[in-house]
Design a protein around this motif. Structure first.
Motif, PDB file in Angstrom:
ATOM      1  N   ALA A 126       1.265  16.795   6.178  1.00 40.37           N
ATOM      2  CA  ALA A 126       1.639  17.531   7.392  1.00 40.37           C
ATOM      3  C   ALA A 126       1.405  16.718   8.664  1.00 40.37           C
ATOM      4  CB  ALA A 126       0.894  18.867   7.448  1.00 40.37           C
ATOM      5  N   ASP A 127       1.564  15.409   8.575  1.00 35.92           N
ATOM      6  CA  ASP A 127       1.423  14.501   9.716  1.00 35.92           C
ATOM      7  C   ASP A 127       0.041  14.525  10.361  1.00 35.92           C
ATOM      8  OD1 ASP A 127       4.068  13.812   9.305  1.00 35.92           O
ATOM      9  OD2 ASP A 127       4.806  15.255  10.769  1.00 35.92           O
ATOM     10  N   THR A 128      -0.938  15.149   9.719  1.00 29.62           N
ATOM     11  CA  THR A 128      -2.272  15.208  10.297  1.00 29.62           C
ATOM     12  C   THR A 128      -3.286  14.370   9.534  1.00 29.62           C
ATOM     13  OG1 THR A 128      -2.802  17.181   9.017  1.00 29.62           O
ATOM     14  CG2 THR A 128      -1.924  17.523  11.238  1.00 29.62           C
ATOM     15  N   GLN A 129      -2.985  14.053   8.287  1.00 29.71           N
ATOM     16  CA  GLN A 129      -3.907  13.274   7.474  1.00 29.71           C
ATOM     17  C   GLN A 129      -3.113  12.261   6.656  1.00 29.71           C
ATOM     18  OE1 GLN A 129      -6.152  15.565   4.635  1.00 29.71           O
ATOM     19  NE2 GLN A 129      -7.763  14.049   4.523  1.00 29.71           N
ATOM     20  N   GLN A 130      -3.572  11.018   6.666  1.00 29.92           N
ATOM     21  CA  GLN A 130      -2.925   9.954   5.911  1.00 29.92           C
ATOM     22  C   GLN A 130      -3.938   9.383   4.930  1.00 29.92           C
ATOM     23  OE1 GLN A 130      -3.141   9.451   9.564  1.00 29.92           O
ATOM     24  NE2 GLN A 130      -1.581  11.030   9.611  1.00 29.92           N
ATOM     25  N   LEU A 131      -3.585   9.428   3.640  1.00 31.12           N
ATOM     26  CA  LEU A 131      -4.490   8.989   2.591  1.00 31.12           C
ATOM     27  C   LEU A 131      -3.935   7.777   1.868  1.00 31.12           C
ATOM     28  CD1 LEU A 131      -5.104  12.522   1.044  1.00 31.12           C
ATOM     29  CD2 LEU A 131      -6.572  11.341   2.669  1.00 31.12           C
ATOM     30  N   LEU A 132      -4.755   6.762   1.673  1.00 33.40           N
ATOM     31  CA  LEU A 132      -4.368   5.599   0.897  1.00 33.40           C
ATOM     32  C   LEU A 132      -4.451   5.970  -0.578  1.00 33.40           C
ATOM     33  CD1 LEU A 132      -3.619   2.590   0.752  1.00 33.40           C
ATOM     34  CD2 LEU A 132      -6.075   2.092   0.787  1.00 33.40           C
ATOM     35  N   ILE A 133      -3.308   5.877  -1.289  1.00 33.61           N
ATOM     36  CA  ILE A 133      -3.263   6.234  -2.710  1.00 33.61           C
ATOM     37  C   ILE A 133      -3.448   4.993  -3.579  1.00 33.61           C
ATOM     38  CG2 ILE A 133      -1.868   7.249  -4.547  1.00 33.61           C
ATOM     39  CD1 ILE A 133      -0.342   8.760  -2.404  1.00 33.61           C
ATOM     40  N   HIS A 134      -2.694   3.937  -3.282  1.00 37.55           N
ATOM     41  CA  HIS A 134      -2.759   2.690  -4.050  1.00 37.55           C
ATOM     42  C   HIS A 134      -2.722   1.510  -3.095  1.00 37.55           C
ATOM     43  CE1 HIS A 134      -1.923   4.926  -7.705  1.00 37.55           C
ATOM     44  NE2 HIS A 134      -0.798   5.376  -7.187  1.00 37.55           N
ATOM     45  N   SER A 135      -3.420   0.456  -3.467  1.00 37.24           N
ATOM     46  CA  SER A 135      -3.356  -0.813  -2.759  1.00 37.24           C
ATOM     47  C   SER A 135      -3.285  -1.910  -3.811  1.00 37.24           C
ATOM     48  CB  SER A 135      -4.588  -1.004  -1.872  1.00 37.24           C
ATOM     49  OG  SER A 135      -4.507  -2.222  -1.177  1.00 37.24           O
ATOM     50  N   VAL A 136      -2.195  -2.678  -3.803  1.00 38.58           N
ATOM     51  CA  VAL A 136      -1.994  -3.711  -4.814  1.00 38.58           C
ATOM     52  C   VAL A 136      -1.695  -5.043  -4.131  1.00 38.58           C
ATOM     53  CG1 VAL A 136      -1.276  -2.153  -6.660  1.00 38.58           C
ATOM     54  CG2 VAL A 136       0.422  -3.003  -5.063  1.00 38.58           C
ATOM     55  N   LYS A 137      -2.157  -6.115  -4.761  1.00 40.39           N
ATOM     56  CA  LYS A 137      -1.899  -7.443  -4.197  1.00 40.39           C
ATOM     57  C   LYS A 137      -1.630  -8.418  -5.332  1.00 40.39           C
ATOM     58  CE  LYS A 137      -3.631 -10.983  -1.064  1.00 40.39           C
ATOM     59  NZ  LYS A 137      -2.505 -11.795  -1.304  1.00 40.39           N
ATOM     60  N   GLU A 138      -0.363  -8.778  -5.459  1.00 41.59           N
ATOM     61  CA  GLU A 138       0.019  -9.834  -6.388  1.00 41.59           C
ATOM     62  C   GLU A 138       0.855 -10.891  -5.689  1.00 41.59           C
ATOM     63  OE1 GLU A 138       1.204  -8.984 -10.364  1.00 41.59           O
ATOM     64  OE2 GLU A 138       0.135  -7.089 -10.385  1.00 41.59           O
ATOM     65  N   HIS A 139       1.235 -10.632  -4.449  1.00 42.78           N
ATOM     66  CA  HIS A 139       1.966 -11.620  -3.657  1.00 42.78           C
ATOM     67  C   HIS A 139       0.950 -12.562  -3.001  1.00 42.78           C
ATOM     68  CE1 HIS A 139       5.842  -9.577  -3.961  1.00 42.78           C
ATOM     69  NE2 HIS A 139       5.244  -8.440  -3.658  1.00 42.78           N
ATOM     70  N   ARG A 175       0.836  -1.206   0.000  1.00 51.91           N
ATOM     71  CA  ARG A 175       0.000   0.000   0.000  1.00 51.91           C
ATOM     72  C   ARG A 175       0.868   1.251   0.000  1.00 51.91           C
ATOM     73  NH1 ARG A 175      -5.315  -1.281   3.684  1.00 51.91           N
ATOM     74  NH2 ARG A 175      -6.127  -2.839   2.240  1.00 51.91           N
ATOM     75  N   VAL A 176       0.433   2.238  -0.780  1.00 51.36           N
ATOM     76  CA  VAL A 176       1.121   3.527  -0.872  1.00 51.36           C
ATOM     77  C   VAL A 176       0.252   4.554  -0.166  1.00 51.36           C
ATOM     78  CG1 VAL A 176       2.122   5.259  -2.402  1.00 51.36           C
ATOM     79  CG2 VAL A 176       2.114   2.840  -3.087  1.00 51.36           C
ATOM     80  N   TRP A 177       0.876   5.320   0.742  1.00 51.29           N
ATOM     81  CA  TRP A 177       0.178   6.311   1.563  1.00 51.29           C
ATOM     82  C   TRP A 177       0.729   7.699   1.301  1.00 51.29           C
ATOM     83  CZ3 TRP A 177      -3.673   4.268   4.534  1.00 51.29           C
ATOM     84  CH2 TRP A 177      -3.637   2.891   4.763  1.00 51.29           C
ATOM     85  N   LYS A 178      -0.139   8.687   1.289  1.00 55.00           N
ATOM     86  CA  LYS A 178       0.271  10.087   1.257  1.00 55.00           C
ATOM     87  C   LYS A 178       0.023  10.651   2.647  1.00 55.00           C
ATOM     88  CE  LYS A 178      -0.649  12.889  -2.188  1.00 55.00           C
ATOM     89  NZ  LYS A 178      -1.361  13.792  -3.129  1.00 55.00           N
TER      90      LYS A 178
END
Length: 119
Positions: free
Chosen positions: A60-73, A54-57
């Protein structure tokens, strides 16, 4: 427990927490290189026992957004490592696979699958 926690190095106090980062344990984490010296916005990549990357943005340490979630493993993620310019990440898994991901598009670039090479 599926959570990502970040702490202030000076005090050890909790900076932020992502409560449902993965459905199972978080097994790997890396910070993505950034041109932003102020650190107002940055990205991180996590890998989990659930086999997801998973890739997170982080804003300013106050909000964390999921950008991508991939599963091939098909097994837990052992490690995630970014390249120097922050455009790609490679993930490795207990299933014997290594996958190179494009961080901006959230897609697979290259993959190596071998059930016996890492056992």
């Amino acid at each position: 427990d599926g959570k990502i926690r970040a702490f202030y190095p000076e005090s050890g106090k909790l900076k932020f927490m992502i409560p449902d980062a993965h459905t199972d344990e978080v097994t790997a984490l890396t910070v993505v290189a950034s041109d932003d010296d102020l650190g107002a916005e940055w990205r991180m990549v996590s890998g989990g026992k659930d086999g997801q990357v998973r890739v997170w943005k982080v804003l300013a340490d106050t909000q964390q957004l999921l950008i991508h979630s991939v599963k091939e493993h098909s097994g837990p993620i052992n490690s995630v490592v970014c390249n120097s310019d922050g455009t790609q990440v490679i993930s490795s898994s207990e299933d014997g696979s290594c996958i190179v991901w494009d961080l901006n598009k959230g897609i697979r670039i290259h993959a190596l699958f071998d059930q016996t090479i890492f056992h």
